[in-house]
Scaffold this motif. Structure first.
Motif, mmCIF file in Angstrom:
data_model
loop_
_atom_site.group_PDB
_atom_site.id
_atom_site.type_symbol
_atom_site.label_atom_id
_atom_site.label_comp_id
_atom_site.label_asym_id
_atom_site.label_seq_id
_atom_site.Cartn_x
_atom_site.Cartn_y
_atom_site.Cartn_z
ATOM 1 N N ASN A 73 0.868 -1.142 0.000
ATOM 2 C CA ASN A 73 -0.054 -0.016 -0.184
ATOM 3 C C ASN A 73 0.834 1.349 0.066
ATOM 4 O OD1 ASN A 73 -1.732 1.865 0.437
ATOM 5 N ND2 ASN A 73 -3.264 0.742 1.825
ATOM 6 N N SER A 74 0.805 2.164 -1.141
ATOM 7 C CA SER A 74 1.508 3.375 -1.115
ATOM 8 C C SER A 74 1.156 4.400 0.135
ATOM 9 C CB SER A 74 1.122 4.061 -2.328
ATOM 10 O OG SER A 74 1.495 3.294 -3.533
ATOM 11 N N TYR A 75 0.291 3.921 0.711
ATOM 12 C CA TYR A 75 0.239 4.760 1.961
ATOM 13 C C TYR A 75 1.335 4.774 2.784
ATOM 14 C CZ TYR A 75 -1.872 6.317 6.597
ATOM 15 O OH TYR A 75 -2.290 6.644 7.628
ATOM 16 N N TYR A 76 1.816 3.897 2.909
ATOM 17 C CA TYR A 76 2.926 3.645 3.861
ATOM 18 C C TYR A 76 4.337 4.130 3.519
ATOM 19 C CZ TYR A 76 0.039 0.211 6.060
ATOM 20 O OH TYR A 76 -1.276 -0.336 6.722
ATOM 21 N N LEU A 77 4.414 4.489 2.264
ATOM 22 C CA LEU A 77 5.761 5.132 1.615
ATOM 23 C C LEU A 77 5.566 6.555 2.149
ATOM 24 C CD1 LEU A 77 5.569 3.805 -2.173
ATOM 25 C CD2 LEU A 77 7.026 3.024 -0.202
ATOM 26 N N ALA A 248 -12.805 2.476 -4.414
ATOM 27 C CA ALA A 248 -11.714 1.690 -3.916
ATOM 28 C C ALA A 248 -11.256 2.068 -2.845
ATOM 29 C CB ALA A 248 -10.628 1.702 -4.868
ATOM 30 N N GLY A 249 -11.228 1.115 -1.663
ATOM 31 C CA GLY A 249 -10.820 1.320 -0.119
ATOM 32 C C GLY A 249 -9.319 1.655 -0.133
ATOM 33 N N ASN A 250 -8.542 1.417 -0.926
ATOM 34 C CA ASN A 250 -7.234 1.558 -0.766
ATOM 35 C C ASN A 250 -6.407 1.394 -1.992
ATOM 36 O OD1 ASN A 250 -6.509 -1.010 -0.685
ATOM 37 N ND2 ASN A 250 -6.233 -1.266 1.483
ATOM 38 N N ASN A 251 -4.990 1.520 -2.101
ATOM 39 C CA ASN A 251 -4.299 1.535 -3.303
ATOM 40 C C ASN A 251 -4.144 0.174 -3.869
ATOM 41 O OD1 ASN A 251 -1.726 3.846 -2.107
ATOM 42 N ND2 ASN A 251 -3.790 4.194 -2.985
ATOM 43 N N PRO A 252 -4.053 -0.871 -2.968
ATOM 44 C CA PRO A 252 -3.875 -2.171 -3.644
ATOM 45 C C PRO A 252 -5.122 -2.638 -4.176
ATOM 46 C CG PRO A 252 -2.753 -2.234 -1.504
ATOM 47 C CD PRO A 252 -3.306 -1.002 -1.592
ATOM 48 N N ALA A 276 -10.965 6.727 -5.192
ATOM 49 C CA ALA A 276 -10.134 5.848 -4.200
ATOM 50 C C ALA A 276 -9.837 6.543 -3.091
ATOM 51 C CB ALA A 276 -8.993 5.151 -5.132
ATOM 52 N N TYR A 277 -9.084 5.673 -1.855
ATOM 53 C CA TYR A 277 -8.895 6.383 -0.809
ATOM 54 C C TYR A 277 -7.511 6.010 -0.738
ATOM 55 C CZ TYR A 277 -13.369 6.391 1.418
ATOM 56 O OH TYR A 277 -14.692 6.756 1.654
ATOM 57 N N ASP A 278 -6.580 7.190 -0.510
ATOM 58 C CA ASP A 278 -5.381 7.147 -0.081
ATOM 59 C C ASP A 278 -4.703 7.800 -1.518
ATOM 60 O OD1 ASP A 278 -5.723 6.305 2.145
ATOM 61 O OD2 ASP A 278 -5.101 4.505 1.858
ATOM 62 N N GLU A 279 -4.058 8.741 -1.397
ATOM 63 C CA GLU A 279 -3.102 9.569 -2.679
ATOM 64 C C GLU A 279 -2.016 8.693 -2.687
ATOM 65 O OE1 GLU A 279 -2.966 10.918 -5.318
ATOM 66 O OE2 GLU A 279 -2.914 13.184 -4.627
ATOM 67 N N PHE A 280 -1.415 8.591 -4.042
ATOM 68 C CA PHE A 280 -0.103 7.877 -4.382
ATOM 69 C C PHE A 280 0.426 8.514 -5.651
ATOM 70 C CE2 PHE A 280 -3.925 6.493 -6.461
ATOM 71 C CZ PHE A 280 -3.617 5.906 -7.754
ATOM 72 N N ALA A 281 1.670 7.999 -5.798
ATOM 73 C CA ALA A 281 2.674 8.984 -6.569
ATOM 74 C C ALA A 281 2.221 9.066 -7.945
ATOM 75 C CB ALA A 281 3.909 8.257 -6.282
ATOM 76 N N LEU A 293 -9.183 10.453 -2.311
ATOM 77 C CA LEU A 293 -9.327 10.927 -0.853
ATOM 78 C C LEU A 293 -7.900 10.877 -0.200
ATOM 79 C CD1 LEU A 293 -9.879 10.768 2.500
ATOM 80 C CD2 LEU A 293 -11.513 12.128 1.136
ATOM 81 N N ASN A 294 -7.260 12.000 -0.005
ATOM 82 C CA ASN A 294 -5.737 12.049 0.630
ATOM 83 C C ASN A 294 -5.926 12.451 2.032
ATOM 84 O OD1 ASN A 294 -3.298 12.525 0.955
ATOM 85 N ND2 ASN A 294 -3.049 14.547 -0.326
#
Length: 363
Positions: A73-77, A248-252, A276-281, A293-294
């Motif tokens: 999950n990119s959230y952790y990066l 979508a609940g998260n990146n994966p 989707a939830y959570d921003e990613f690069a 949703l960031n």
């Protein structure tokens, strides 16, 4: 709270102190059945070998462990970036432990990790997963502070520090925007409830759907891209037409969903909008760019690390004065970081003159 000793294990199991010591040290002369009984009693009593306890008292408290739940999950990066910004790498060592490899949570892995963190003299823990109550209690017994991020502390440890998102309010903001587009058929592809952030996200979407007269279907999947793809495929096979919008609940889960939509030539947002939830690069590099949703996970990580460092330094100050080093948790150790809805083409904004792209913030 008194810490368990070998004698306590001997008393509970009925084995001699010598046998218990051999079993805990991996020595010969102990049957596997007896060894497992002794190890089970040791775990239940929260016992940690004496040499670790001695080192724990002598060692400088300069390492922090970050417990994650699927590093795919990119959230952790971004979370780790914020943590590293707050902790000087020359003074603090940050260790990462994943208890949900490939999205599959493993209780035994969590138990083993907590034991190793205690044995390795970890000064503090930042956990992105709601730990088992017995593990939170064990860390407290060894005066190791824990700050929870993304997920909440277990109910039995509600006073523990946390830096999170108000997922309910953030999801209301997502629902409001979907309603502005006129979408009435919503599909929420979500991970299991072991990840406690699910509850706020789902409750907010349910409330928003009820308020705006939309139909919400909650589709649970294992927390990895392959499972998300398979789960979504089965669901779409049972429908006459795609839903108006996929959330979508998260990146994966987003990745698995996007793979399926591409394979089936489902156009975004013409055939189905996507949020989707959570921003990613790479969220702005897809065609169309993804509305997300960031949660501002870098800021969450930064605040959590600063909070943990402050708690540890207070412990060290107490030890220097001859006082117990138990962590002290204060009301200000419960914080929430506002989330932002980043509006891009996948939700349909680009179809409304292009002027709708931007961001909105939830308290």
């Amino acid at each position: 709270m008194a810490r368990s000793t070998i004698r306590d294990i001997s008393r509970v199991t009925g084995f001699s102190v010598f046998t218990v010591s051999r079993a805990l040290g991996g020595g010969d002369g102990v049957s596997e059945q007896s060894r497992e009984q002794i190890l089970k009693a040791a775990r239940e009593l929260g016992y940690v070998v004496n040499r670790a306890a001695q080192e724990l008292r002598r060692a400088k408290r300069d390492s922090v462990a970050v417990i994650t739940a699927s590093t795919s999950n990119s959230y952790y990066l971004d979370l780790m970036d914020g943590i590293q910004q707050a902790l000087d790498p020359s003074e603090w060592t940050v260790v990462i432990g994943d208890v949900a490899v490939d999205g599959a949570y493993e209780a035994r892995l969590e138990a083993r990790m907590i034991q190793r963190l205690i044995e390795s003299r970890t000064a503090g823990v930042i956990s992105a997963l709601t730990l088992q109550p017995e593990h939170t209690e064990l860390l407290a017994k060894w005066d190791i502070p824990v700050v929870f991020v993304d997920s909440s502390p277990p109910p039995e440890a509600a006073h523990f520090p946390s830096v999170t998102t108000n997922n309910h309010e953030a999801s209301l903001m997502v629902g409001q925007h979907l309603a502005e587009h006129g979408y009435k058929d919503w599909l929420f592809l979500v991970y299991p409830s072991k990840w406690s952030s699910r509850f706020g996200r789902e409750s907010g979407l349910r409330e928003a759907a009820l308020h705006h007269g939309a139909n919400l279907v909650v589709l649970e999947t294992a927390n990895d891209a392959a499972s998300a793809r398979e789960t979504l495929a089965r669901h779409l096979d049972g429908r006459e037409a795609p839903p108006h919008v996929l959330i979508a609940g998260n990146n994966p889960l987003l990745l698995g969903a996007m793979e399926l939509l591409r394979e089936r030539a489902i156009r975004i947002p013409a055939d189905m909008a996507v949020v989707a939830y959570d921003e990613f690069a790479w969220s702005t590099l897809t065609d169309p760019p993804i509305t997300v949703l960031n949660e501002q996970s870098a800021e969450i990580g930064r605040r959590a690390a600063m909070m943990l460092r402050e708690i540890i330094e207070r412990q060290e100050a107490a030890e220097r004065k001859g006082k117990p080093p138990s962590p002290v948790y204060l009301p200000e150790h419960h914080q929430q970081v506002p989330a932002r809805l980043m509006l891009r083409g996948s939700c349909g904004c680009a179809l409304h003159g292009g002027g709708r792209n931007g961001s909105f913030q939830a308290a």
